[in-house]
Design a protein around this motif. Sequence first.
Motif, PDB file in Angstrom:
ATOM      1  N   ARG A  75      15.958  65.497  69.196  1.00 38.41           N
ATOM      2  CA  ARG A  75      16.604  64.236  69.560  1.00 38.41           C
ATOM      3  C   ARG A  75      17.937  64.447  70.275  1.00 38.41           C
ATOM      4  O   ARG A  75      18.715  63.519  70.439  1.00 38.41           O
ATOM      5  CB  ARG A  75      16.794  63.398  68.303  1.00 38.41           C
ATOM      6  CG  ARG A  75      15.455  62.874  67.774  1.00 38.41           C
ATOM      7  CD  ARG A  75      15.513  62.529  66.308  1.00 38.41           C
ATOM      8  NE  ARG A  75      14.247  61.989  65.838  1.00 38.41           N
ATOM      9  CZ  ARG A  75      13.174  62.722  65.544  1.00 38.41           C
ATOM     10  NH1 ARG A  75      13.195  64.016  65.692  1.00 38.41           N
ATOM     11  NH2 ARG A  75      12.070  62.145  65.121  1.00 38.41           N
ATOM     12  N   GLY A  76      18.228  65.710  70.616  1.00 37.41           N
ATOM     13  CA  GLY A  76      19.457  66.011  71.339  1.00 37.41           C
ATOM     14  C   GLY A  76      20.715  65.917  70.479  1.00 37.41           C
ATOM     15  O   GLY A  76      21.808  65.676  70.980  1.00 37.41           O
ATOM     16  N   ILE A  77      20.540  66.119  69.180  1.00 44.25           N
ATOM     17  CA  ILE A  77      21.663  66.027  68.243  1.00 44.25           C
ATOM     18  C   ILE A  77      22.039  67.424  67.792  1.00 44.25           C
ATOM     19  O   ILE A  77      21.186  68.203  67.381  1.00 44.25           O
ATOM     20  CB  ILE A  77      21.283  65.172  67.021  1.00 44.25           C
ATOM     21  CG1 ILE A  77      20.945  63.743  67.447  1.00 44.25           C
ATOM     22  CG2 ILE A  77      22.410  65.177  65.988  1.00 44.25           C
ATOM     23  CD1 ILE A  77      20.308  62.903  66.343  1.00 44.25           C
ATOM     24  N   THR A  78      23.326  67.729  67.891  1.00 40.50           N
ATOM     25  CA  THR A  78      23.813  69.012  67.385  1.00 40.50           C
ATOM     26  C   THR A  78      24.135  68.847  65.910  1.00 40.50           C
ATOM     27  O   THR A  78      24.947  67.997  65.544  1.00 40.50           O
ATOM     28  CB  THR A  78      25.074  69.461  68.150  1.00 40.50           C
ATOM     29  OG1 THR A  78      24.760  69.547  69.540  1.00 40.50           O
ATOM     30  CG2 THR A  78      25.583  70.801  67.640  1.00 40.50           C
TER      31      THR A  78
END
Length: 185
Positions: free
Chosen positions: A5-8
Amino acid sequence: FFAERGITYLDTSITMTERLMCKHQMFEEWGPLIGITRDESDYAVDQAFKALEAFELEMQRKGKEILDEVVAENRVCLVMLGRPYHNDPGLNHSVLEEFQALGYPILSMRSLPRDEATLKWLFAEDLAKGIIESPMDVTDVWPENYSTNSVQKVWATKFAARHPNVAVLDLSSFKWGHDAATYGL
């Protein structure tokens, strides 16, 4: 899950009891991520600690205000012993609100006043006898402690035991684990 989800996702432990270590850890974790310098990061950590200290003092000021009120009115207030998550009404089953509705003001462990006059009044006898070296000392009842929150519970209990207008409300989700060592005390 997060990467998809493009979350770090970060899970670094941060040491809050050693400011220099905290500064180092915060910069190492966040500096490259958000593009700030070490000086900017250190300044932000200093400001955060100032805000935390101001909050602690305000909590203690409010706690002293409540204590002064119950002493003047010859009433009792309750100090809630527990873990930080016990402030959640879903976990504490709104027991704090129930006691407040019955007229008992509630203090948290961290709102107990630590001003010199209050501490000298409550702990004068133990200090004079040399039982403790400081009003914040718990080694007379727990010489080998290991958990900050458990130490706070023990100290708050000592405070309440010496204050005629304070009773204790101990919330625990479990009677084992971190809190187990405090029950014998």
